[in-house]
Write a protein that holds these residues in place. Structure first.
Motif, PDB file in Angstrom:
ATOM      1  N   LEU A 151       0.824  -1.213   0.000  1.00 62.51           N
ATOM      2  CA  LEU A 151       0.000   0.000   0.000  1.00 62.51           C
ATOM      3  C   LEU A 151       0.852   1.255   0.000  1.00 62.51           C
ATOM      4  O   LEU A 151       0.497   2.263  -0.630  1.00 62.51           O
ATOM      5  N   GLN A 152       1.986   1.211   0.667  1.00 61.33           N
ATOM      6  CA  GLN A 152       2.876   2.367   0.695  1.00 61.33           C
ATOM      7  C   GLN A 152       3.477   2.625  -0.683  1.00 61.33           C
ATOM      8  O   GLN A 152       3.636   3.779  -1.098  1.00 61.33           O
ATOM      9  N   ARG A 153       3.794   1.547  -1.412  1.00 58.31           N
ATOM     10  CA  ARG A 153       4.417   1.688  -2.728  1.00 58.31           C
ATOM     11  C   ARG A 153       3.408   2.031  -3.815  1.00 58.31           C
ATOM     12  O   ARG A 153       3.755   2.683  -4.811  1.00 58.31           O
ATOM     13  N   HIS A 154       2.157   1.592  -3.654  1.00 53.78           N
ATOM     14  CA  HIS A 154       1.185   1.718  -4.744  1.00 53.78           C
ATOM     15  C   HIS A 154      -0.136   2.302  -4.242  1.00 53.78           C
ATOM     16  O   HIS A 154      -1.210   1.714  -4.450  1.00 53.78           O
ATOM     17  N   PRO A 155      -0.136   3.468  -3.595  1.00 51.11           N
ATOM     18  CA  PRO A 155      -1.383   3.985  -3.015  1.00 51.11           C
ATOM     19  C   PRO A 155      -2.440   4.311  -4.060  1.00 51.11           C
ATOM     20  O   PRO A 155      -3.638   4.096  -3.822  1.00 51.11           O
ATOM     21  N   GLU A 156      -2.026   4.821  -5.222  1.00 51.85           N
ATOM     22  CA  GLU A 156      -3.012   5.197  -6.234  1.00 51.85           C
ATOM     23  C   GLU A 156      -3.700   3.962  -6.805  1.00 51.85           C
ATOM     24  O   GLU A 156      -4.929   3.921  -6.932  1.00 51.85           O
ATOM     25  N   ALA A 157      -2.911   2.936  -7.133  1.00 51.60           N
ATOM     26  CA  ALA A 157      -3.508   1.705  -7.648  1.00 51.60           C
ATOM     27  C   ALA A 157      -4.428   1.084  -6.610  1.00 51.60           C
ATOM     28  O   ALA A 157      -5.496   0.543  -6.949  1.00 51.60           O
ATOM     29  N   ALA A 158      -4.029   1.146  -5.335  1.00 55.62           N
ATOM     30  CA  ALA A 158      -4.868   0.591  -4.275  1.00 55.62           C
ATOM     31  C   ALA A 158      -6.194   1.331  -4.184  1.00 55.62           C
ATOM     32  O   ALA A 158      -7.265   0.710  -4.056  1.00 55.62           O
ATOM     33  N   ALA A 159      -6.155   2.659  -4.255  1.00 52.31           N
ATOM     34  CA  ALA A 159      -7.389   3.439  -4.133  1.00 52.31           C
ATOM     35  C   ALA A 159      -8.343   3.146  -5.291  1.00 52.31           C
ATOM     36  O   ALA A 159      -9.553   2.954  -5.076  1.00 52.31           O
ATOM     37  N   TRP A 160      -7.823   3.106  -6.518  1.00 55.39           N
ATOM     38  CA  TRP A 160      -8.684   2.813  -7.665  1.00 55.39           C
ATOM     39  C   TRP A 160      -9.349   1.441  -7.519  1.00 55.39           C
ATOM     40  O   TRP A 160     -10.517   1.262  -7.874  1.00 55.39           O
ATOM     41  N   ALA A 161      -8.608   0.473  -6.988  1.00 55.73           N
ATOM     42  CA  ALA A 161      -9.141  -0.885  -6.901  1.00 55.73           C
ATOM     43  C   ALA A 161     -10.089  -1.073  -5.730  1.00 55.73           C
ATOM     44  O   ALA A 161     -11.037  -1.865  -5.810  1.00 55.73           O
ATOM     45  N   LEU A 162      -9.863  -0.353  -4.620  1.00 59.84           N
ATOM     46  CA  LEU A 162     -10.570  -0.659  -3.377  1.00 59.84           C
ATOM     47  C   LEU A 162     -11.758   0.250  -3.093  1.00 59.84           C
ATOM     48  O   LEU A 162     -12.660  -0.137  -2.343  1.00 59.84           O
ATOM     49  N   ILE A 163     -11.774   1.451  -3.628  1.00 57.08           N
ATOM     50  CA  ILE A 163     -12.907   2.344  -3.354  1.00 57.08           C
ATOM     51  C   ILE A 163     -14.225   1.742  -3.840  1.00 57.08           C
ATOM     52  O   ILE A 163     -15.231   1.789  -3.108  1.00 57.08           O
ATOM     53  N   GLN A 200     -15.366  -4.763   4.117  1.00 54.99           N
ATOM     54  CA  GLN A 200     -14.654  -4.475   5.362  1.00 54.99           C
ATOM     55  C   GLN A 200     -13.144  -4.388   5.129  1.00 54.99           C
ATOM     56  O   GLN A 200     -12.473  -3.497   5.658  1.00 54.99           O
ATOM     57  N   GLN A 201     -12.601  -5.306   4.322  1.00 53.35           N
ATOM     58  CA  GLN A 201     -11.172  -5.289   4.064  1.00 53.35           C
ATOM     59  C   GLN A 201     -10.767  -4.068   3.245  1.00 53.35           C
ATOM     60  O   GLN A 201      -9.717  -3.461   3.495  1.00 53.35           O
ATOM     61  N   ALA A 202     -11.601  -3.700   2.290  1.00 51.58           N
ATOM     62  CA  ALA A 202     -11.315  -2.489   1.515  1.00 51.58           C
ATOM     63  C   ALA A 202     -11.337  -1.257   2.412  1.00 51.58           C
ATOM     64  O   ALA A 202     -10.488  -0.358   2.284  1.00 51.58           O
ATOM     65  N   GLU A 203     -12.289  -1.204   3.335  1.00 45.78           N
ATOM     66  CA  GLU A 203     -12.350  -0.074   4.268  1.00 45.78           C
ATOM     67  C   GLU A 203     -11.096  -0.018   5.136  1.00 45.78           C
ATOM     68  O   GLU A 203     -10.549   1.063   5.389  1.00 45.78           O
ATOM     69  N   ASP A 204     -10.639  -1.182   5.611  1.00 52.52           N
ATOM     70  CA  ASP A 204      -9.407  -1.208   6.404  1.00 52.52           C
ATOM     71  C   ASP A 204      -8.247  -0.611   5.622  1.00 52.52           C
ATOM     72  O   ASP A 204      -7.459   0.188   6.143  1.00 52.52           O
ATOM     73  N   ALA A 205      -8.131  -1.016   4.359  1.00 56.13           N
ATOM     74  CA  ALA A 205      -7.007  -0.545   3.552  1.00 56.13           C
ATOM     75  C   ALA A 205      -7.106   0.954   3.276  1.00 56.13           C
ATOM     76  O   ALA A 205      -6.097   1.669   3.302  1.00 56.13           O
ATOM     77  N   LEU A 206      -8.310   1.447   3.008  1.00 61.42           N
ATOM     78  CA  LEU A 206      -8.469   2.881   2.748  1.00 61.42           C
ATOM     79  C   LEU A 206      -8.185   3.693   4.015  1.00 61.42           C
ATOM     80  O   LEU A 206      -7.600   4.786   3.943  1.00 61.42           O
ATOM     81  N   ARG A 207      -8.597   3.193   5.174  1.00 55.23           N
ATOM     82  CA  ARG A 207      -8.238   3.879   6.423  1.00 55.23           C
ATOM     83  C   ARG A 207      -6.717   3.925   6.588  1.00 55.23           C
ATOM     84  O   ARG A 207      -6.160   4.925   7.040  1.00 55.23           O
TER      85      ARG A 207
END
Length: 768
Positions: free
Chosen positions: A142-154, A166-173
């Motif tokens: 998540l630290q290396r790829h925050p933008e890719a994570a946000a597009w995938a998890l939102i 729930q897991q997506a919410e954890d990652a976005l937090r």
């Protein structure tokens, strides 16, 4: 718009991963390997050495075809195979990396780190609540790829309720806490539809990146926030840094990572106040039903604490060839989370004994309901309500659950016992752990014990010494028949006797007569004798395990804790002790003299510092002094409580310790080899044409493995058809290796001498 997956290597990372191809030994290559690898219908029939060769340096087209439909990589060098495949084939290895990481997140989650795109995001989001290294890999990705994570998890966070959301919410937090809240809001706006509202509800404006949500932000200004650093250093000066402490206490109230998970539904019917025993207030009157209902509702929030910090693991530790990996069972374990203010208030208003009985009633009702997982709070609530009687009732249940495949419930039970942490609770946890036969459950129980001991400023051995029961022998026991009394005494071998008023020692007191007013005292003596015998046997077994596992205690504890103990003392005086230096190497062996002092082999008093590390010496460590010590114990007529000086042992000479292998001997019947394989040895390195186990392998401490080369080898199907085996060679290798290489690198002297001796004795004991 989201971008397709690409490679995002760190400087030098791909080269480092590719360099591990040199470690992928596969034994002697056969001339037909290339032809087999290029055959369209033979990929599924490749042997493990062929797969290793193919991924590291085999034909490109065949290797790509293999990893496109990911095989189950059964080798121990899966991390090397995975890293080499990713470095060699990059995006073509994505399916393999996801498959391997999904199957073993702690060990292989590191493989997804260089992939930037939507595919890894849902996988790593589910790792943030793990205890082991997977949590660290998730944070690093998540630290290396925050933008890719946000597009995938939102979109998942804005979707239907469930685990994925729930897991997506954890990652976005987590992204917001790491300072990426503006990026998350920006991408949510671009996604449109329900995304902005979902993110706004999840990360309130102005509070999304609140100080304290990111634990790393708690560091002093200018101090680098390196993931994986020891967050226990954040405690106030002088505060104990205890494994498993709940660092959520460091977060501001209401911060995102301090929030509790949502509880769904109402308490079940069996937890209604009218079905539970009456509960009285601390002042005496019964609590009204509505107050009891509030208590039950508050108890339903009982849960395990968040995963302890710091997250373990390091993808590239200095001086190590492989990543530093910690399985969840060996990582710091979470206690039961502290009661919230409302629950604390409600419990404080109850009669303590009545509250404990109320908790036991909840536990029994939950058991009768079939232990529904959704209501496991009834078990965890015992950490808030329970007393020692609760622990006595809970411990047998916890002991039985693994045998019923209720592993999660057993883990919860360990957490309750460790969180309560009274002497009674920890005695039960010690007994449960000592009765296990190994595996991850044993590891978890051991970690809980270590954490509980650390809270008392002790190690696990010191805790066990202090919690050893005395059965009242330390304060004196009197059998009172009413008309007659007897004093109970124990001899040096812990046999109990009754001493009458005339001073005579009796094997047992006389049976009560008609004039004795308490005839039950006789049966109490017989039961006491059984109990002392059982406790002595358990403590002897524990001390023998400590000898084999080389557990140590400070010398001051031997004099202050062990020797005064009415059961441990007589056992400890009959054993040979050792003072240990760096690396747990024996410095000198010592006997406990009659006056409690230490004596050396010359029977001279030995001065031992109170902080010196003492343990029970193993005969393999004694060298040429072993016979002399045995004669000295015989001269003093000391009968040892378990085999120590006369224990079978293998002590290597100087030349053998310097060697990287030694020849074996035989013959060895195939049935006997099969017996080893049915125990803790495993077969390895089968010859790829005849499918024979050509190696026996057994783990050693320190990340090593003992290897035994067999000739001609044991068939993997029917052992009885193999005939006699010869032990051709004995050598040692790293545990993460597949042990196929021909070179021998590790001197046998690098092995723990006690463990090596025990393995060799076990091996040759099969050699009639």
């Amino acid at each position: 718009m989201p971008e397709p997956t690409v490679m995002a290597w760190l400087d030098g990372e791909r080269e480092a991963w590719w360099s591990r191809a040199g470690a992928l030994e596969h034994g002697l290559e056969e001339p037909d390997w290339d032809r087999a690898a290029t055959g369209a219908d033979t990929l599924n029939s490749l042997t493990l050495p062929q797969v290793s060769w193919l991924i590291a340096k085999g034909p490109d087209a065949s290797a790509r075809a293999l990893i496109a439909d990911p095989p189950q990589l059964r080798s121990r060098q899966r991390i090397d195979l995975g890293r080499v495949a990713v470095a060699r084939f990059e995006l073509d290895a994505l399916a393999l990396a996801l498959s391997e990481a999904g199957g073993s997140a702690d060990r292989l989650g590191v493989l997804v780190l260089p992939f930037r795109g939507p595919e890894p995001a849902p996988l790593v989001a589910g790792w943030l609540r793990h205890l082991g290294s997977a949590r660290q890999w998730a944070r690093l990705w998540l630290q290396r790829h925050p933008e890719a994570a946000a597009w995938a998890l939102i979109p998942a966070a804005a979707g239907r309720p469930g685990r994925a959301r729930q897991q997506a919410e954890d990652a976005l937090r987590h992204l917001a806490a790491a300072g990426h809240a503006p990026l998350v809001f920006k991408i949510a706006d671009e996604l449109g539809a329900a995304a902005p509202a979902a993110v706004a509800a999840l990360l309130p404006a102005g509070a999304a990146a609140a100080p304290g949500d990111d634990l790393f932000a708690l560091r002093p200004a200018g101090d680098p926030a390196t993931p994986g650093d020891d967050l226990f250093a954040l405690r106030p000066a002088g505060a104990a840094a205890l494994p498993g402490d709940d660092l959520l206490a460091l977060l501001p109230p209401g911060s995102a990572q301090a929030r509790r998970p949502t509880r769904a539904g109402k308490p079940p019917a069996w937890a209604r106040p009218e079905r539970l025993p009456e509960l009285r207030s601390a002042a005496g009157p019964p609590l009204p039903p509505e107050e009891v209902a509030r208590l039950v509702d508050a108890l339903t929030w009982s849960r395990l604490a968040e995963p302890p910090e710091p997250a373990p693991g390091d993808p590239d530790p200095p001086g190590r060839a492989v990543p530093l990996i910690v399985e969840g069972s060996a990582a710091a374990q979470p206690p039961v989370a502290p009661a919230g203010p409302e629950l604390e208030r409600l419990i404080a208003g109850c009669d303590p004994a009545g509250a404990a009985e109320f908790g036991r009633a909840l536990l029994r009702a939950w058991l009768e309901a079939g232990l529904p997982a959704s209501d496991a709070w009834a078990l965890l609530a015992q950490a808030h309500l329970g007393d020692d009687a609760t622990m006595d009732e809970l411990a047998p249940l916890v002991r039985s659950w693994p045998g019923q495949s209720r592993y999660v419930r057993a883990i919860d039970g360990h957490a309750v016992l460790a969180t309560v942490g009274t002497d009674v609770a920890l005695r039960h946890l010690l007994a449960i752990e000592s009765g296990m036969s190994g595996g991850s459950m044993n590891e978890r129980a051991g970690v809980y014990l270590e954490q509980a001991a650390a809270r008392r400023g002790l190690n696990r051995t010191q805790l066990a010494d202090r919690l050893a029961v005395t059965h009242g022998l330390d304060t004196g026991i009197t059998l009172d028949y009413g008309r007659r009394t007897f004093t109970v005494v124990a001899d040096d071998h812990l046999a109990l006797f009754a001493v009458g008023a005339d001073g005579r020692r009796l094997a047992r007191p006389p049976k009560p007569g008609v004039k004795d007013t308490d005839p039950a005292a006789y049966q109490r003596f017989l039961q006491l004798r059984k109990d002392v015998r059982a406790t002595a046997a358990a403590q002897m077994a524990r001390l023998e395990r400590e000898m084999l596992e080389r557990r140590l205690r400070p010398a001051r504890d031997v004099a202050a804790v062990l020797l005064p103990h009415p059961i441990l003392g007589p056992i400890g005086r009959r054993l040979l002790w050792g003072e240990y230096g760096p690396g747990r190497r024996l410095v000198r062996a010592l006997r406990i003299a009659e006056d409690g002092s230490f004596a050396d082999l010359d029977d001279a008093t030995a001065v031992v510092g109170g902080g010196a590390d003492l343990g029970l010496a193993h005969p393999a460590e004694l060298g040429e002094d072993r016979d002399a010590w045995a004669h000295l114990f015989a001269d003093y007529e000391i009968m040892q409580p378990f085999p120590q000086l006369n224990r079978p042992a293998v002590a290597l000479g100087a030349a053998e310790r310097a060697a990287t292998s030694v020849p074996g001997r035989g013959p060895l019947a195939a049935e006997r080899v099969a017996g080893l394989l049915a125990g803790r040895w495993r077969g390895n390195g089968y010859e790829h044409k005849t499918y024979r186990h050509t190696q026996l392998a057994r783990g050693l401490p320190g990340g090593l493995t003992l290897l035994v080369e067999l000739d001609p080898g044991l068939p993997t199907s029917v052992a009885g058809t193999a005939g006699e085996q010869r032990i051709a060679e004995i050598w040692v290798d790293d545990e993460w290796s597949d042990h196929w290489q021909s070179a021998r690198r590790i001197p046998l002297g690098d092995c723990d001498p006690v463990a090596l001796s025990e393995r060799l004795v076990e091996l040759y004991a099969t050699d009639g």
